[in-house]
Write a protein that holds these residues in place. Sequence first.
Motif, short mmCIF file in Angstrom:
data_model
loop_
_atom_site.label_atom_id
_atom_site.label_comp_id
_atom_site.label_asym_id
_atom_site.label_seq_id
_atom_site.Cartn_x
_atom_site.Cartn_y
_atom_site.Cartn_z
N PRO A 61 0.81 -1.23 0.00
CA PRO A 61 0.00 0.00 0.00
C PRO A 61 0.84 1.27 0.00
CG PRO A 61 -0.32 -1.29 2.02
CD PRO A 61 0.57 -2.08 1.14
N ALA A 62 2.09 1.14 0.40
CA ALA A 62 2.93 2.33 0.44
C ALA A 62 3.46 2.74 -0.92
CB ALA A 62 4.10 2.09 1.39
N PHE A 63 3.26 1.87 -1.89
CA PHE A 63 3.85 2.12 -3.19
C PHE A 63 3.13 3.24 -3.93
CE2 PHE A 63 6.11 1.28 -6.97
CZ PHE A 63 5.22 1.28 -8.02
N LYS A 64 3.95 4.11 -4.57
CA LYS A 64 3.35 5.15 -5.39
C LYS A 64 3.93 5.12 -6.77
CE LYS A 64 1.48 9.15 -3.01
NZ LYS A 64 0.78 8.47 -1.94
N LEU A 65 3.09 5.08 -7.72
CA LEU A 65 3.55 5.05 -9.10
C LEU A 65 3.92 6.46 -9.53
CD1 LEU A 65 3.77 2.86 -11.26
CD2 LEU A 65 1.51 3.48 -12.05
N THR A 66 5.17 6.64 -9.96
CA THR A 66 5.57 7.99 -10.34
C THR A 66 5.69 8.17 -11.84
OG1 THR A 66 7.83 7.26 -10.05
CG2 THR A 66 6.83 8.43 -8.20
N SER A 67 5.38 7.12 -12.57
CA SER A 67 5.40 7.28 -14.01
C SER A 67 4.21 6.52 -14.55
CB SER A 67 6.69 6.72 -14.58
OG SER A 67 6.70 5.32 -14.35
N LYS A 68 4.15 6.43 -15.84
CA LYS A 68 3.07 5.66 -16.43
C LYS A 68 3.28 4.18 -16.09
CE LYS A 68 0.64 5.76 -20.85
NZ LYS A 68 0.62 4.35 -21.22
N ALA A 69 2.21 3.48 -15.89
CA ALA A 69 2.34 2.07 -15.48
C ALA A 69 3.13 1.27 -16.50
CB ALA A 69 0.96 1.45 -15.28
N THR A 70 2.83 1.47 -17.77
CA THR A 70 3.54 0.68 -18.77
C THR A 70 5.01 1.06 -18.80
OG1 THR A 70 2.78 2.28 -20.40
CG2 THR A 70 1.60 0.18 -20.27
N THR A 71 5.28 2.34 -18.63
CA THR A 71 6.68 2.78 -18.60
C THR A 71 7.41 2.07 -17.47
OG1 THR A 71 5.85 4.93 -19.29
CG2 THR A 71 8.17 4.79 -18.66
N TYR A 72 6.76 1.99 -16.34
CA TYR A 72 7.35 1.34 -15.19
C TYR A 72 7.59 -0.13 -15.47
CZ TYR A 72 8.17 0.25 -10.27
OH TYR A 72 8.73 -0.15 -9.08
#
Lengths: 182, 879
Positions: A61-72
């Motif tokens: 739950p602590a995770f934060k996506l800082t880019s586009k999901a596919t990019t990640y």
Amino acid sequence: MTDQEIIASIREGDRNKAIRFLYKEFPKIKALIVKSGGNKSLASEIFNDSLMLFIEKVENPAFKLTSKATTYLYGINRFLLKNELRKQNKHHDLEWSDTLIISEQDLEYDYEKEEKLKLMEHVLTKISEKCQKIFELFYFKHQSMETIAHELNFTSKNSAKTQKYKCLQKAYELSMKELTNS
Amino acid sequence: MRPALKQFEQVEAYVRGTLTDAEREAFDAQLADSQELQELVQFQEIAIAAVKRKALRAEILAATQTGGTGFSGMSTWIIIAFIISVVIGGSIYWIGNIGNTADNDELYLHNTPISSIDFQQEENRNEKSNETEGSTSAENSSVAEGNSVDHALELPFTENNNDLIPWIPFDKQQFKVDTEIGGTLEGKEGTLIIVPSDAFTDKHGNSISGTIDMEVVEALEWSDMLAYNLTTTNDDKALSTGGMVYMQPYKEGEKVFFNENRPVYLEIPTEEVVPEMMAWQGMTSDGNINWRSPRELVRFLTIIDLELLDFIPAGFLEEVEGELPFRGHTEISSNLVDSVYYSLTQSNTSTIEEMALQQDSAEVMGDFSTISSNKTAYKWGRAKRNKRKSKKDQVEMDTEDLKQPDDCSYCFIDPLSIKAIRTNKFQKTFIATKEFETRLQVMHQLPNGQEVLEIYLSHLDENMSVSDKLAFRLVDEEFREIFQSFIDQRATNVDAKIYQSQLSAFYNKKRKSYLKEVEKNRARYQKESTARLKELQSELSTLTKSQSTNVDDAFKSLPVTKSVGLSPPVSSVANMNTYATTWYKTGWINIDKYLHLLEKGEPTEVWVSTESTKPEMRIYQCINPLRTIVPLELSSGRGKALFPDQSQSVSSAVKQTYCLALSQSSEGLFYAEKKYNPYLTNEVALKWEKIDQNALYKRLSALSPRNNASLLKSLKEEEKRIALALKIKEKQQELKTEQERLLEIEEKENAFRSRLLNYLNQCSIPQTSTNAISPSKMRVVTPDAESNNTFFLRLGKISPVGFTALIKNANGRTVYETSNPYFNWNCSDFEESPCPSGVYTCTYSTKGKSKTVTFQIQRESALQIAPPKRQSKNDQNRR
């Protein structure tokens, strides 16, 4: 699916939906991997691993996506490929477009732990099916011992419990053996 | 050392955070002090994480492999670009490869698969399936018909503009299909079209019935494609193709459509697999054709009738054929091959029961793979790998044998396992697929084939690729490539609900019952073949028993007058023909009297003999004073008769005496008599004459009426005795012949079986069964990775002068020679290449004396002396 939807559905437990959606990236990733010195089977392996890592990350739950999901996702793939190439002593310019460059720390990728997990996964294939099932239902699907006892035809919740620990014992022994062998 | 269950429970709670604060603190304290506990905690953490991962992986795999829906339509052209590998009979992949353009990426992005088609995975057809040639196959119910229709290839269809203009006219092939039963159509170029029943609809989607005329055009060769103006482009990008097929169904001249729910399978033989293939739809416009909308495939497996699959090791049938006739069979038949194969099982009820017990009691603990590596049932060369590393690397003088393969037997898949899986219960599992048949054939070549087989059998409810991966880890290097190619197939499963535990239970049950059958048959055969033998033996014993009673009877009838306390002379059966007494020793009381007479003065000796010795002959001398005749003791056909001194008064009675000789045997009845005066003659020669019983009687009566009765009687007894003895001899002969015959048969059968077993055998360890030729333990040399030998040979006191040692392999070829009695052999031959596993002899000699020792080289790797019909690769030692 938007990124938010992906994250939400994973966190809610509907992983299949997200997986299927992300799987559309596979052909391109496969092409990238093959172009960058891998092969088809490696590509499948890496891609599946990347999905797995992605899900594991998102489930935190602590995770934060800082880019586009596919990019990640592409980033994870690139990272894994880099590892693999390093192992094989190959080098390749991994200039992938639309790809996040992720480092070990970013990913919190613990090599040792990964090795251990791999070994343990292997050990898990060596225990009996019933054991594996018990584990899956209890630790992954978070089912209660009662449900498990019922589903797997145990005479009581306690006998299921005992069996689970016996399974753990067996797995422990096997893993100790594997450790001394490897 | 083994952590207790309670501890696991505790640690689990700790790791999952379900302890109370107090409990946790206490546990932390314990943890600080105990390394073991720390390890346990680590273990469980990792284990739980691994379980989750494993499950997640499985989900990912599952989610990415399911198919979607196809869509129906009407198109006719379908490009099937695919290639099949014939190496191990890979599966057919039928997709078009996006060709060699530089912008692969773009192409992929364009054509993200909307939904994938479930394609049939059919193997390269072989002679066994029953397709028809040529045009019709309406009456022919196809191989796969009715079975796995649901997984057929769905043809992607588009609107049909049939205005393709070929350069040369299409070669249209016509087939008739009955919608009731479907059919298998085989095109001229080898395309196989399997049409299920109810495969066609009208334009509204309603099923139609009756006879459909199927028009098919094959364009598998480049030449055809060019001729038919079939280009392979997709929006200006080149595709590489494997072939194109045109199909158009008609009913009574009207075009009809394919039923999307009852798809048709298509199979085209090719040469090489390219797993990137996809299926494309063809759209014709302006006389040209363009391909688009590629779809990836998912490979389902097709169920095939078990009868049509060949699970017996390759070449076995030919081996059996080469060994005929066997037990009256002169021709090969599949039943014979099957039953011979099943009878070669090396398991016995105790091992199978043991295995079943293990499984039952340890159902949760023991998994299939550990059970199947039960060493009493099967031994694998691998499992018996000697990991011991000896410090010495020489053949030293020492008597200790080291590694001896304990009651090792053959390594091959238990034929009864094969029998058990060829049953109905497995018909709906991936066992009944061509893909499995292929794998099984490879497994037959593995020394640990049984183990690998049982992996597949315990994962029937999962994708075959799961088992492929597990198997991969168990096989030797030389087989890894093959299994890797299996893994690459990413084979899934059949579409049926699989109940793994039921199947496992069923499998074990079947093996047990088959084994019982085999054993029963063996016992019965044993009984039958030795029945005759037993008969003969009992006949013989009856005869010999009666023989001994006869002897007693015979003696009872001898003339014993007033024999008080004197027993008749004892004679053994073997001495029957000297059944007389010695002249002096035992005796009847009357003879005693006579003997006294003899003591007075000098007795006269007369030698009596016959002109020729006859079998079973006796010479009798008449003793006048006693009015009796007694047999003489014969040596070399001569007997000595004694008479009282001539000065004695009784001598006058003796002056006219006679002797006679009798012989009764298979030659017949012979008689000789001579009257003589012992004081005038001291050598009597009797002449034989052949005689019959009646004449004999008369002669004896003429000589002396009083004696003949008992003499005849004893003769009669004699006759009986001889006849009996003859019968006994005959019976013994019969017995012997029968025994020999059985032995011969047994040897033949053993040779037959052991040849076949050798054919199946995959480990290099020779069998040491009860039929083994050399029951002695064979020494084993195990040059492991460091080429260390573990074989010590004591040669005893030998002179080093003139010493030679020769080491030969099983084919008699000398591989090593030395004259140094302290030689160290590194198990390599003259060319320094390592000698493969197998049986060798070492013959050492000195000063004319020589001795041969047999031993065996057992390597870890798969170096083997190649038996004739097999391929084997010489492998390097493993790391």
